[in-house]
Design a protein around this motif. Sequence first.
Motif, short mmCIF file in Angstrom:
data_model
loop_
_atom_site.label_atom_id
_atom_site.label_comp_id
_atom_site.label_asym_id
_atom_site.label_seq_id
_atom_site.Cartn_x
_atom_site.Cartn_y
_atom_site.Cartn_z
N VAL A 1 12.33 11.50 -5.53
CA VAL A 1 13.68 11.01 -5.67
C VAL A 1 13.77 10.19 -6.96
N LYS A 2 14.62 10.60 -7.87
CA LYS A 2 14.76 9.88 -9.13
C LYS A 2 15.70 8.71 -8.94
N THR A 3 15.31 7.56 -9.47
CA THR A 3 16.11 6.36 -9.33
C THR A 3 16.72 5.99 -10.67
N ARG B 1 0.82 -1.20 0.00
CA ARG B 1 0.00 0.00 0.00
C ARG B 1 0.86 1.25 0.00
N ILE B 2 2.13 1.10 -0.32
CA ILE B 2 2.97 2.28 -0.46
C ILE B 2 2.88 2.77 -1.90
N ALA B 3 3.09 4.07 -2.10
CA ALA B 3 2.91 4.68 -3.42
C ALA B 3 4.21 4.84 -4.17
N ASN B 4 5.33 4.47 -3.57
CA ASN B 4 6.62 4.76 -4.18
C ASN B 4 7.16 3.63 -5.03
N GLY B 5 6.50 2.50 -5.08
CA GLY B 5 6.95 1.41 -5.91
C GLY B 5 8.14 0.68 -5.31
N GLU B 6 8.75 -0.17 -6.13
CA GLU B 6 9.87 -0.99 -5.69
C GLU B 6 10.76 -1.26 -6.90
N ASP B 7 11.97 -1.71 -6.64
CA ASP B 7 12.87 -2.10 -7.72
C ASP B 7 12.30 -3.32 -8.44
N ALA B 8 12.31 -3.27 -9.76
CA ALA B 8 11.90 -4.43 -10.54
C ALA B 8 13.03 -5.46 -10.54
N ILE B 9 12.67 -6.72 -10.77
CA ILE B 9 13.68 -7.75 -11.01
C ILE B 9 14.43 -7.37 -12.30
N PRO B 10 15.75 -7.37 -12.31
CA PRO B 10 16.47 -6.96 -13.52
C PRO B 10 16.01 -7.70 -14.77
N SER C 1 19.33 15.03 -36.65
CA SER C 1 20.39 15.93 -36.20
C SER C 1 20.27 16.28 -34.73
N GLN C 2 19.12 16.00 -34.12
CA GLN C 2 18.92 16.33 -32.71
C GLN C 2 19.38 15.21 -31.77
N ASN C 3 19.85 14.09 -32.32
CA ASN C 3 20.37 12.98 -31.51
C ASN C 3 19.36 12.51 -30.47
N ILE C 4 18.16 12.26 -30.91
CA ILE C 4 17.12 11.73 -30.04
C ILE C 4 17.17 10.21 -30.13
N THR C 5 17.31 9.55 -28.99
CA THR C 5 17.54 8.12 -28.99
C THR C 5 16.60 7.39 -28.02
N ILE C 6 16.57 6.08 -28.18
CA ILE C 6 15.96 5.20 -27.18
C ILE C 6 17.02 4.21 -26.72
N ALA C 7 16.95 3.84 -25.44
CA ALA C 7 17.83 2.82 -24.88
C ALA C 7 16.97 1.62 -24.52
N ALA C 8 17.31 0.46 -25.03
CA ALA C 8 16.54 -0.76 -24.79
C ALA C 8 17.43 -1.82 -24.13
N GLY C 9 16.79 -2.83 -23.56
CA GLY C 9 17.52 -3.93 -22.95
C GLY C 9 18.26 -3.54 -21.69
N ILE C 10 17.68 -2.60 -20.92
CA ILE C 10 18.37 -2.11 -19.72
C ILE C 10 17.49 -2.25 -18.49
N HIS C 11 18.15 -2.30 -17.34
CA HIS C 11 17.49 -2.24 -16.04
C HIS C 11 17.90 -0.97 -15.30
N ASN C 12 19.20 -0.68 -15.36
CA ASN C 12 19.75 0.52 -14.74
C ASN C 12 20.08 1.52 -15.84
N LEU C 13 19.68 2.77 -15.67
CA LEU C 13 19.89 3.80 -16.69
C LEU C 13 21.36 4.02 -17.01
N THR C 14 22.24 3.65 -16.07
CA THR C 14 23.67 3.92 -16.26
C THR C 14 24.48 2.68 -16.64
N GLU C 15 23.83 1.55 -16.88
CA GLU C 15 24.60 0.36 -17.17
C GLU C 15 25.31 0.48 -18.52
N VAL C 16 26.33 -0.34 -18.68
CA VAL C 16 27.25 -0.19 -19.82
C VAL C 16 26.67 -0.75 -21.11
#
Length: 457
Positions: free
Chosen positions: A205-207, A47-56, A107-122
């Motif tokens: 808080v952004k995760t 019943r919390i509104a902040n969610g949880e980490d998804a399974i990778p 020319s605006q370098n608009i992209t999508i990132a797929a196949g990720i769990h963490n926004l900063t993963e390699v």
Amino acid sequence: MNYKASTTPVTRTTTATIIRPSNVYICNKNNVSCGCGFTNVALTPSRIANGEDAIPYSWSMIVSLRYDCLKNGNLTTHCYGGSILNEHYVLTAAHCVDKINQSSILSQNITIAAGIHNLTEVNQTIRRFDRIFIHSDYTGPVHWFKNDIAILHLSKPLDLDINPRITRTCRPPRMSTQQDAREYPSNGSMLAVIGWGLLNRPFNVKTQVLQQLYIYAVHHIHPTCAQYISDVDVQFCAGVYEGSKGDSGGPVLQWLGDHWEQVGIASYVVRDCAAVGHPSVYIRLTSFHDWIEWIMNPGNYTTTTTTVAYHPPTIYTCNRNVSCGCGAISVVFNLSRIIGGDTAFPYSWSMIVSIRYNCYYDGNFNAHCCGGTILNEYYILTAAHCVDDFNPSSILSQSITIAVGIHNLTTSHPIIRRVDQIFIHPEYAGQPHLFKNDIAILHLNEPLNIDTHPFVK
């Protein structure tokens, strides 16, 4: 409840002392071609509104939409969410991309990132997109984001058959009646909303890690939904009972026993953040079945029954082997009885020009005054009443120009030519005789690049 429990219990710590068991949803990847992640989803009833980490990698159909949305020069900023329709197309909300200049997408370098769990993963799969399809009846904030849906075309296809961490989303079926569509998803059904957080919410808080949350569909007659929703045929509320969060443009999904089905797109939340008693509003995806099919398969699109919430447009596919009468892309007309027209597809009418001069006598020589069409590289056709006030002996000094190769009047790089001669029909009668012979031809001081420029025809 239609989930299958795994043999090994999964637990999550929601506080320092309380451990809640998760519901594990076991996908049947052998029988379905969409709606299953690389790993199984495990969701904690809470019943919390902040969610949880998804399974990778359990939500392998989600993507991160990235561009300089914060105007700080960072082109890798996570701006919005989206979901994978197939190897060429991504689904998102219209408000996520409606400010992007379509004439210079690459020319605006608009992209999508797929196949990720963490926004900063390699190891991210990055694709640029080269075309944006925004629903022609999208209203924006003026009418509560009605028809808030868009499809992005990727410049290079995704490797769905090779990369197991990239999966297609499953779409809901096409309903036979509008009433059926209006009840899908059904009132009270449990849904899952996912994303990396809300953009421009300073107190959230952004995760960097993908988040997930149980929410519940709420009937449109519920008081907390009815006061905020714009059109029940194309929108629905969810999360009123427990609050919700997620990326705009991202998916909301329901479990169908062996896979997840996307039933909506996150559109907007009420009062700037999701909270108990204030709903999130989602686009009702089943109502846009025909529109999505037409975008992805325009040549094969057929319909045999009345469309729910969307009337398929008519596409005029030009034979570009002819030397005139074809735009850079095909013309699309929406079949509608609404007066006022709708937005043309960019560059589908490449023969039209904007005639500009100081027609409002306010010193603005870039004002759009009249329209015209290209006859050839030197001549423009227009109406006589558009240019009958000019002194033909000093046309160049009066700064009369035409702008071509444009879709939006405010585009930053129009092709401009000055007019140096005007030919008005000698029997033009003007207003006293109801504009008889109202035709004129303009001569340009420099030819247009008809053979080399794709948006000038």
